[in-house]
Motif scaffolding. Structure first.
Motif, PDB file in Angstrom:
ATOM      1  N   ALA A  52       4.002 -12.788 -11.357  1.00 25.68           N
ATOM      2  CA  ALA A  52       4.812 -11.770 -12.025  1.00 25.68           C
ATOM      3  C   ALA A  52       5.927 -12.405 -12.845  1.00 25.68           C
ATOM      4  O   ALA A  52       6.428 -13.480 -12.515  1.00 25.68           O
ATOM      5  N   ILE A  53       6.284 -11.718 -13.915  1.00 21.73           N
ATOM      6  CA  ILE A  53       7.352 -12.192 -14.801  1.00 21.73           C
ATOM      7  C   ILE A  53       8.718 -11.996 -14.164  1.00 21.73           C
ATOM      8  O   ILE A  53       9.578 -12.877 -14.237  1.00 21.73           O
ATOM      9  N   ASP A  54       8.918 -10.829 -13.557  1.00 25.07           N
ATOM     10  CA  ASP A  54      10.187 -10.515 -12.902  1.00 25.07           C
ATOM     11  C   ASP A  54       9.922  -9.503 -11.790  1.00 25.07           C
ATOM     12  O   ASP A  54       8.769  -9.136 -11.538  1.00 25.07           O
ATOM     13  N   ALA A  55      10.993  -9.044 -11.142  1.00 24.88           N
ATOM     14  CA  ALA A  55      10.840  -8.123 -10.014  1.00 24.88           C
ATOM     15  C   ALA A  55      10.199  -6.801 -10.438  1.00 24.88           C
ATOM     16  O   ALA A  55       9.371  -6.246  -9.718  1.00 24.88           O
ATOM     17  N   ARG A  56      10.569  -6.302 -11.613  1.00 24.59           N
ATOM     18  CA  ARG A  56       9.996  -5.042 -12.097  1.00 24.59           C
ATOM     19  C   ARG A  56       8.491  -5.192 -12.342  1.00 24.59           C
ATOM     20  O   ARG A  56       7.703  -4.331 -11.961  1.00 24.59           O
ATOM     21  N   ASP A  57       8.105  -6.295 -12.975  1.00 21.22           N
ATOM     22  CA  ASP A  57       6.688  -6.564 -13.226  1.00 21.22           C
ATOM     23  C   ASP A  57       5.927  -6.660 -11.913  1.00 21.22           C
ATOM     24  O   ASP A  57       4.841  -6.111 -11.766  1.00 21.22           O
ATOM     25  N   CYS A  58       6.509  -7.340 -10.943  1.00 26.10           N
ATOM     26  CA  CYS A  58       5.879  -7.492  -9.628  1.00 26.10           C
ATOM     27  C   CYS A  58       5.688  -6.127  -8.972  1.00 26.10           C
ATOM     28  O   CYS A  58       4.603  -5.828  -8.462  1.00 26.10           O
ATOM     29  N   ALA A  59       6.712  -5.289  -8.999  1.00 28.79           N
ATOM     30  CA  ALA A  59       6.627  -3.966  -8.383  1.00 28.79           C
ATOM     31  C   ALA A  59       5.542  -3.123  -9.054  1.00 28.79           C
ATOM     32  O   ALA A  59       4.777  -2.431  -8.372  1.00 28.79           O
ATOM     33  N   GLN A  60       5.454  -3.190 -10.377  1.00 26.98           N
ATOM     34  CA  GLN A  60       4.440  -2.421 -11.100  1.00 26.98           C
ATOM     35  C   GLN A  60       3.034  -2.908 -10.755  1.00 26.98           C
ATOM     36  O   GLN A  60       2.131  -2.100 -10.529  1.00 26.98           O
ATOM     37  N   LEU A  61       2.849  -4.214 -10.712  1.00 26.65           N
ATOM     38  CA  LEU A  61       1.541  -4.768 -10.381  1.00 26.65           C
ATOM     39  C   LEU A  61       1.128  -4.408  -8.954  1.00 26.65           C
ATOM     40  O   LEU A  61      -0.019  -4.028  -8.710  1.00 26.65           O
ATOM     41  N   LEU A  62       2.054  -4.527  -8.015  1.00 32.19           N
ATOM     42  CA  LEU A  62       1.747  -4.180  -6.630  1.00 32.19           C
ATOM     43  C   LEU A  62       1.338  -2.713  -6.512  1.00 32.19           C
ATOM     44  O   LEU A  62       0.383  -2.383  -5.805  1.00 32.19           O
ATOM     45  N   GLU A  63       2.051  -1.843  -7.226  1.00 30.74           N
ATOM     46  CA  GLU A  63       1.723  -0.417  -7.202  1.00 30.74           C
ATOM     47  C   GLU A  63       0.337  -0.167  -7.795  1.00 30.74           C
ATOM     48  O   GLU A  63      -0.475   0.570  -7.225  1.00 30.74           O
ATOM     49  N   MET A  64       0.047  -0.794  -8.939  1.00 27.85           N
ATOM     50  CA  MET A  64      -1.247  -0.597  -9.599  1.00 27.85           C
ATOM     51  C   MET A  64      -2.410  -1.090  -8.743  1.00 27.85           C
ATOM     52  O   MET A  64      -3.504  -0.518  -8.789  1.00 27.85           O
ATOM     53  N   LEU A  65      -2.186  -2.123  -7.977  1.00 26.71           N
ATOM     54  CA  LEU A  65      -3.248  -2.707  -7.163  1.00 26.71           C
ATOM     55  C   LEU A  65      -3.366  -2.056  -5.788  1.00 26.71           C
ATOM     56  O   LEU A  65      -4.229  -2.431  -4.988  1.00 26.71           O
ATOM     57  N   GLY A  66      -2.504  -1.094  -5.488  1.00 27.15           N
ATOM     58  CA  GLY A  66      -2.564  -0.413  -4.200  1.00 27.15           C
ATOM     59  C   GLY A  66      -2.029  -1.248  -3.061  1.00 27.15           C
ATOM     60  O   GLY A  66      -2.455  -1.098  -1.921  1.00 27.15           O
ATOM     61  N   LEU A  67      -1.086  -2.124  -3.373  1.00 37.96           N
ATOM     62  CA  LEU A  67      -0.544  -3.026  -2.357  1.00 37.96           C
ATOM     63  C   LEU A  67       0.836  -2.604  -1.854  1.00 37.96           C
ATOM     64  O   LEU A  67       1.503  -3.364  -1.167  1.00 37.96           O
ATOM     65  N   VAL A  68       1.253  -1.369  -2.195  1.00 33.91           N
ATOM     66  CA  VAL A  68       2.529  -0.832  -1.729  1.00 33.91           C
ATOM     67  C   VAL A  68       2.210   0.270  -0.722  1.00 33.91           C
ATOM     68  O   VAL A  68       1.473   1.203  -1.039  1.00 33.91           O
ATOM     69  N   PRO A  69       2.760   0.170   0.494  1.00 38.21           N
ATOM     70  CA  PRO A  69       2.469   1.185   1.511  1.00 38.21           C
ATOM     71  C   PRO A  69       2.939   2.575   1.079  1.00 38.21           C
ATOM     72  O   PRO A  69       3.973   2.720   0.430  1.00 38.21           O
ATOM     73  N   ASP A  70       2.178   3.600   1.484  1.00 36.91           N
ATOM     74  CA  ASP A  70       2.572   4.973   1.194  1.00 36.91           C
ATOM     75  C   ASP A  70       3.547   5.466   2.267  1.00 36.91           C
ATOM     76  O   ASP A  70       4.040   4.672   3.069  1.00 36.91           O
ATOM     77  N   GLU A  71       3.812   6.773   2.279  1.00 34.22           N
ATOM     78  CA  GLU A  71       4.777   7.349   3.243  1.00 34.22           C
ATOM     79  C   GLU A  71       4.358   7.124   4.680  1.00 34.22           C
ATOM     80  O   GLU A  71       5.187   7.070   5.580  1.00 34.22           O
ATOM     81  N   GLU A  72       3.061   7.010   4.899  1.00 37.05           N
ATOM     82  CA  GLU A  72       2.540   6.815   6.263  1.00 37.05           C
ATOM     83  C   GLU A  72       2.463   5.335   6.646  1.00 37.05           C
ATOM     84  O   GLU A  72       2.015   5.002   7.736  1.00 37.05           O
ATOM     85  N   GLY A  73       2.840   4.451   5.723  1.00 33.96           N
ATOM     86  CA  GLY A  73       2.813   3.021   6.002  1.00 33.96           C
ATOM     87  C   GLY A  73       1.469   2.359   5.778  1.00 33.96           C
ATOM     88  O   GLY A  73       1.254   1.231   6.187  1.00 33.96           O
ATOM     89  N   VAL A  74       0.543   3.089   5.123  1.00 33.34           N
ATOM     90  CA  VAL A  74      -0.797   2.561   4.865  1.00 33.34           C
ATOM     91  C   VAL A  74      -0.901   2.124   3.399  1.00 33.34           C
ATOM     92  O   VAL A  74      -0.469   2.846   2.509  1.00 33.34           O
ATOM     93  N   ASN A  75      -1.430   0.942   3.192  1.00 30.51           N
ATOM     94  CA  ASN A  75      -1.655   0.464   1.824  1.00 30.51           C
ATOM     95  C   ASN A  75      -2.872   1.168   1.257  1.00 30.51           C
ATOM     96  O   ASN A  75      -3.932   1.182   1.894  1.00 30.51           O
ATOM     97  N   PRO A  76      -2.771   1.747   0.046  1.00 33.39           N
ATOM     98  CA  PRO A  76      -3.922   2.429  -0.543  1.00 33.39           C
ATOM     99  C   PRO A  76      -5.172   1.561  -0.603  1.00 33.39           C
ATOM    100  O   PRO A  76      -6.284   2.050  -0.454  1.00 33.39           O
ATOM    101  N   VAL A  77      -5.006   0.269  -0.797  1.00 28.50           N
ATOM    102  CA  VAL A  77      -6.144  -0.634  -0.883  1.00 28.50           C
ATOM    103  C   VAL A  77      -6.894  -0.736   0.445  1.00 28.50           C
ATOM    104  O   VAL A  77      -8.045  -1.127   0.488  1.00 28.50           O
ATOM    105  N   GLN A  78      -6.259  -0.332   1.534  1.00 21.35           N
ATOM    106  CA  GLN A  78      -6.871  -0.439   2.855  1.00 21.35           C
ATOM    107  C   GLN A  78      -7.460   0.883   3.353  1.00 21.35           C
ATOM    108  O   GLN A  78      -7.954   0.939   4.465  1.00 21.35           O
ATOM    109  N   ARG A  79      -7.426   1.931   2.548  1.00 20.53           N
ATOM    110  CA  ARG A  79      -7.985   3.223   2.997  1.00 20.53           C
ATOM    111  C   ARG A  79      -9.478   3.194   3.005  1.00 20.53           C
ATOM    112  O   ARG A  79     -10.148   2.570   2.297  1.00 20.53           O
TER     113      ARG A  79
END
Length: 79
Positions: A52-79
């Motif tokens: 990632a270029i910076d923290a914002r880029d990293c956060a966007q990439l993680l979100e797009m790839l489903g690597l950010v946990p949802d409200e239940e603590g589950v990563n979308p990529v793991q559903r």
């Protein structure tokens, strides 16, 4: 944005997967799809952070790839 392709290629190289034509094959269904392990998620996050270029880029990439946990603590990529 080629970050997600690079992350997939990185994970395939280190997981021993064999991409078809340089691109991972699409999963055919939930029953025969292998689950993404916690370790794979951790390593994918590290790979995204390293590229990632910076923290914002990293956060966007993680979100797009489903690597950010949802409200239940589950990563979308793991559903």
């Amino acid at each position: 944005m080629s970050g997600s392709v690079e992350v997939r290629q990185f994970l395939l190289r280190h997981e021993g997967g064999d991409p078809v034509g340089g691109v991972p094959s699409q999963r055919s269904g939930q029953a025969d799809a292998p689950r993404v392990s916690d370790d794979q998620v951790r390593r994918a996050r590290l790979a995204v952070a390293a590229g990632a270029i910076d923290a914002r880029d990293c956060a966007q990439l993680l979100e797009m790839l489903g690597l950010v946990p949802d409200e239940e603590g589950v990563n979308p990529v793991q559903r």
